[in-house]
Design a protein around this motif. Structure first.
Motif, PDB file in Angstrom:
ATOM      1  N   LEU A  90       0.828  -1.110   0.006  1.00  0.00           N
ATOM      2  CA  LEU A  90      -0.013  -0.121  -0.135  1.00  0.00           C
ATOM      3  C   LEU A  90       1.065   1.235   0.078  1.00  0.00           C
ATOM      4  O   LEU A  90       0.671   2.231  -0.870  1.00  0.00           O
ATOM      5  CB  LEU A  90      -0.966   0.109   1.144  1.00  0.00           C
ATOM      6  N   VAL A  91       1.760   1.154   0.756  1.00  0.00           N
ATOM      7  CA  VAL A  91       2.799   2.390   0.942  1.00  0.00           C
ATOM      8  C   VAL A  91       3.367   2.706  -0.520  1.00  0.00           C
ATOM      9  O   VAL A  91       3.348   3.852  -0.964  1.00  0.00           O
ATOM     10  CB  VAL A  91       3.867   2.295   2.096  1.00  0.00           C
ATOM     11  N   ALA A  92       3.879   1.610  -1.118  1.00  0.00           N
ATOM     12  CA  ALA A  92       4.441   1.713  -2.405  1.00  0.00           C
ATOM     13  C   ALA A  92       3.656   2.070  -3.480  1.00  0.00           C
ATOM     14  O   ALA A  92       3.840   3.013  -4.110  1.00  0.00           O
ATOM     15  CB  ALA A  92       5.098   0.362  -2.964  1.00  0.00           C
ATOM     16  N   ALA A  93       2.442   1.760  -3.520  1.00  0.00           N
ATOM     17  CA  ALA A  93       1.484   2.118  -4.381  1.00  0.00           C
ATOM     18  C   ALA A  93       1.041   3.661  -4.110  1.00  0.00           C
ATOM     19  O   ALA A  93       0.774   4.489  -5.144  1.00  0.00           O
ATOM     20  CB  ALA A  93       0.100   1.226  -4.174  1.00  0.00           C
ATOM     21  N   SER A  94       0.966   3.849  -2.998  1.00  0.00           N
ATOM     22  CA  SER A  94       0.646   5.288  -2.708  1.00  0.00           C
ATOM     23  C   SER A  94       1.865   6.482  -3.082  1.00  0.00           C
ATOM     24  O   SER A  94       1.504   7.435  -3.582  1.00  0.00           O
ATOM     25  CB  SER A  94       0.347   5.790  -1.129  1.00  0.00           C
ATOM     26  N   THR A  95       3.013   6.019  -2.690  1.00  0.00           N
ATOM     27  CA  THR A  95       4.313   6.568  -3.318  1.00  0.00           C
ATOM     28  C   THR A  95       4.277   6.823  -4.797  1.00  0.00           C
ATOM     29  O   THR A  95       4.379   7.861  -5.522  1.00  0.00           O
ATOM     30  CB  THR A  95       5.443   5.851  -2.828  1.00  0.00           C
ATOM     31  N   GLY A  96       3.839   5.600  -5.516  1.00  0.00           N
ATOM     32  CA  GLY A  96       4.018   5.805  -7.011  1.00  0.00           C
ATOM     33  C   GLY A  96       2.834   6.634  -7.484  1.00  0.00           C
ATOM     34  O   GLY A  96       3.030   7.476  -8.343  1.00  0.00           O
ATOM     35  N   THR A  97       1.715   6.747  -7.003  1.00  0.00           N
ATOM     36  CA  THR A  97       0.465   7.551  -7.301  1.00  0.00           C
ATOM     37  C   THR A  97       0.931   8.958  -7.054  1.00  0.00           C
ATOM     38  O   THR A  97       0.576   9.982  -7.664  1.00  0.00           O
ATOM     39  CB  THR A  97      -0.798   7.177  -6.297  1.00  0.00           C
ATOM     40  N   ALA A  98       1.555   9.251  -5.629  1.00  0.00           N
ATOM     41  CA  ALA A  98       1.985  10.554  -5.569  1.00  0.00           C
ATOM     42  C   ALA A  98       2.967  11.159  -6.471  1.00  0.00           C
ATOM     43  O   ALA A  98       2.901  12.216  -6.819  1.00  0.00           O
ATOM     44  CB  ALA A  98       2.549  10.614  -3.989  1.00  0.00           C
ATOM     45  N   HIS A  99       3.974  10.366  -6.746  1.00  0.00           N
ATOM     46  CA  HIS A  99       4.756  10.614  -7.878  1.00  0.00           C
ATOM     47  C   HIS A  99       4.226  11.084  -9.170  1.00  0.00           C
ATOM     48  O   HIS A  99       4.360  12.062  -9.802  1.00  0.00           O
ATOM     49  CB  HIS A  99       5.885   9.689  -8.121  1.00  0.00           C
ATOM     50  N   ALA A 100       3.039  10.185  -9.359  1.00  0.00           N
ATOM     51  CA  ALA A 100       2.438  10.389 -10.830  1.00  0.00           C
ATOM     52  C   ALA A 100       1.596  11.498 -10.666  1.00  0.00           C
ATOM     53  O   ALA A 100       1.586  12.280 -11.819  1.00  0.00           O
ATOM     54  CB  ALA A 100       1.645   9.167 -10.962  1.00  0.00           C
ATOM     55  N   GLN A 101       1.185  12.199  -9.799  1.00  0.00           N
ATOM     56  CA  GLN A 101       0.394  13.235  -9.425  1.00  0.00           C
ATOM     57  C   GLN A 101       1.074  14.355  -8.990  1.00  0.00           C
ATOM     58  O   GLN A 101       0.450  15.363  -8.906  1.00  0.00           O
ATOM     59  CB  GLN A 101      -0.669  12.801  -8.424  1.00  0.00           C
ATOM     60  N   GLU A 102       2.589  14.174  -8.944  1.00  0.00           N
ATOM     61  CA  GLU A 102       3.227  15.548  -8.680  1.00  0.00           C
ATOM     62  C   GLU A 102       3.044  16.619  -9.700  1.00  0.00           C
ATOM     63  O   GLU A 102       3.183  16.233 -10.818  1.00  0.00           O
ATOM     64  CB  GLU A 102       4.636  15.000  -8.495  1.00  0.00           C
ATOM     65  N   LYS A 103       3.111  17.681  -9.148  1.00  0.00           N
ATOM     66  CA  LYS A 103       2.692  18.918 -10.236  1.00  0.00           C
ATOM     67  C   LYS A 103       4.103  19.098 -10.691  1.00  0.00           C
ATOM     68  O   LYS A 103       5.375  18.757  -9.987  1.00  0.00           O
ATOM     69  CB  LYS A 103       2.410  20.244  -9.453  1.00  0.00           C
ATOM     70  N   TYR A 104       4.095  19.130 -12.123  1.00  0.00           N
ATOM     71  CA  TYR A 104       5.357  19.360 -13.027  1.00  0.00           C
ATOM     72  C   TYR A 104       5.346  20.507 -13.814  1.00  0.00           C
ATOM     73  O   TYR A 104       4.115  20.703 -14.278  1.00  0.00           O
ATOM     74  CB  TYR A 104       5.787  18.087 -13.869  1.00  0.00           C
ATOM     75  N   PRO A 105       6.492  21.383 -13.524  1.00  0.00           N
ATOM     76  CA  PRO A 105       7.640  21.375 -12.614  1.00  0.00           C
ATOM     77  C   PRO A 105       7.202  21.988 -11.489  1.00  0.00           C
ATOM     78  O   PRO A 105       6.526  22.820 -11.280  1.00  0.00           O
ATOM     79  CB  PRO A 105       8.612  22.069 -13.629  1.00  0.00           C
ATOM     80  N   SER A 106       8.074  21.171 -10.339  1.00  0.00           N
ATOM     81  CA  SER A 106       7.689  21.798  -9.120  1.00  0.00           C
ATOM     82  C   SER A 106       9.169  22.266  -8.289  1.00  0.00           C
ATOM     83  O   SER A 106       9.115  22.704  -7.215  1.00  0.00           O
ATOM     84  CB  SER A 106       7.194  20.861  -8.141  1.00  0.00           C
ATOM     85  N   ARG A 107      10.054  22.159  -9.213  1.00  0.00           N
ATOM     86  CA  ARG A 107      11.471  22.808  -8.881  1.00  0.00           C
ATOM     87  C   ARG A 107      12.347  23.080 -10.068  1.00  0.00           C
ATOM     88  O   ARG A 107      11.949  22.867 -11.200  1.00  0.00           O
ATOM     89  CB  ARG A 107      12.394  21.729  -8.030  1.00  0.00           C
ATOM     90  N   PRO A 108      13.390  23.662  -9.840  1.00  0.00           N
ATOM     91  CA  PRO A 108      14.092  24.374 -10.917  1.00  0.00           C
ATOM     92  C   PRO A 108      14.412  22.960 -12.105  1.00  0.00           C
ATOM     93  O   PRO A 108      14.716  21.944 -11.713  1.00  0.00           O
ATOM     94  CB  PRO A 108      15.479  24.773 -10.463  1.00  0.00           C
ATOM     95  N   ILE A 109      14.648  23.468 -13.214  1.00  0.00           N
ATOM     96  CA  ILE A 109      14.895  22.510 -14.534  1.00  0.00           C
ATOM     97  C   ILE A 109      16.171  23.132 -14.880  1.00  0.00           C
ATOM     98  O   ILE A 109      16.669  24.232 -15.268  1.00  0.00           O
ATOM     99  CB  ILE A 109      13.945  22.882 -15.714  1.00  0.00           C
ATOM    100  N   GLU A 110      17.090  22.279 -14.789  1.00  0.00           N
ATOM    101  CA  GLU A 110      18.745  22.400 -15.265  1.00  0.00           C
ATOM    102  C   GLU A 110      18.664  22.456 -16.595  1.00  0.00           C
ATOM    103  O   GLU A 110      18.299  21.426 -17.311  1.00  0.00           O
ATOM    104  CB  GLU A 110      19.634  21.525 -14.592  1.00  0.00           C
TER     105      GLU A 110
END
Length: 324
Positions: free
Chosen positions: A17-37
């Motif tokens: 469940l933790v792995a699934a929630s982490t993957g979902t959170a990554h997929a739902q992460e706002k992009y971009p949310s930090r500097p782009i090199e």
């Protein structure tokens, strides 16, 4: 024993469940949310560097994050491209991929291939030319060819390196009796100064990179390597007009990310790039540097252009080898 088994199964379930929630959170992460090199694959002051900085400045307004530019030069741009490919393919590292680097691949220098990248945008495109100093005894391509035939190898041409389209064009000219000496310079400023100061007899370059010397009159073009005359230089003959078959190596520049970058992030970057290229600031920039791209270039068309260029270079190299 049953309690231990149940506890173990419960632990596995929680981990899943933790792995699934982490993957979902990554997929739902706002992009971009930090500097782009932004990796500029050539040194400061050159065309790729100026393009990267202009693109980053305008794109960060659209993306809402900083886009710091880092210059990593060397190996015809392949040192910087290695950095692009070894960083995480998450959309937070983009790089400049230009014709010089692709030419080096086709010539057998470097191990990268067009399929290693996903293509964000075609940012610039321009034919290359030969330029000479205003004080040179060479005032036309006919002068250049005549001197080269009278003293094969005596004329020195400043280029950006071996394996580049500069080098390939000089190799081609040698096959039609115009043999010169390739003088490569790693630093753009030194390359430009070599011909202005008459330490070399000519320079192979696109007009945008030497625009300041064209405006000052210190350099003048004598041939355009293209099918049609450049609108800004209507009196300069083309290689096609002169019967040459070296008209398919344009000097393009693109923005790329690793091929494994999530498609939705590539599309986000592409959409922003289209806004940048359509902006008045970019249009002014590309007009001043003779590099405006005609038409639209979705990612698949950019990749097709890169692949065709790559195959063209390999074809030239094979023909040169057959004549050795």
């Amino acid at each position: 024993m049953m309690k231990k088994v149940n506890a173990h199964l419960l632990g596995l379930s929680i981990a899943a469940l933790v792995a699934a929630s982490t993957g979902t959170a990554h997929a739902q992460e706002k992009y971009p949310s930090r500097p782009i090199e932004v990796i500029a694959t050539f040194g400061p002051g050159g065309g790729a560097d100026l393009m990267a900085r202009q693109f980053a400045r305008l794109a960060e307004k659209e993306l809402g994050v900083a886009m710091p530019v880092v210059n990593i030069s060397g190996a015809s741009g392949n040192a910087g491209l290695t950095r692009v490919l070894t960083n995480a393919p998450d959309g937070y590292t983009v790089g400049t991929l230009i014709a010089l680097s692709v030419s080096a691949w086709g010539a057998g220098l470097g191990s990268a291939k067009p399929d290693d990248f996903a293509y964000v945008a075609m940012t610039q495109n321009s034919p290359s030319m030969l330029f000479v100093s205003k004080d040179s005894q060479i005032q036309s391509y006919d002068d250049f060819a005549k001197l080269a035939k009278e003293a094969p190898g005596k004329l020195r041409v400043a280029t950006s390196g071996y394996g580049t389209q500069d080098d390939i064009t000089l190799k081609y000219l040698a096959t039609v009796g115009v043999k010169t000496t390739n003088v490569p310079f790693a630093k753009p400023a030194e390359r430009y100064a070599s011909t202005v100061g008459r330490h070399t007899d000519a320079i192979y370059e696109e007009p945008g990179d030497v625009v300041q010397f064209l405006k000052s009159g210190d350099l003048k073009p004598i041939i355009t390597f293209d099918e049609v005359r450049h609108p800004a230089f209507p009196d300069v003959p083309t290689s096609a007009e002169l019967g040459m078959k070296i008209n398919d190596l344009p000097n393009f520049r693109t923005i790329v990310v690793p091929a494994q970058t999530p498609p939705e992030r590539v599309q986000t970057l592409h959409a922003v790039a289209q806004k940048v290229l359509a902006s008045p600031e970019w249009q002014k920039f590309c007009e001043e540097t003779y590099t405006c791209v005609e038409g639209t270039y979705p990612p698949e068309k950019v990749k097709d252009t890169v692949e065709r260029f790559y195959e063209n270079v390999k074809g030239y190299m094979a023909r040169f080898k057959d004549k050795e």
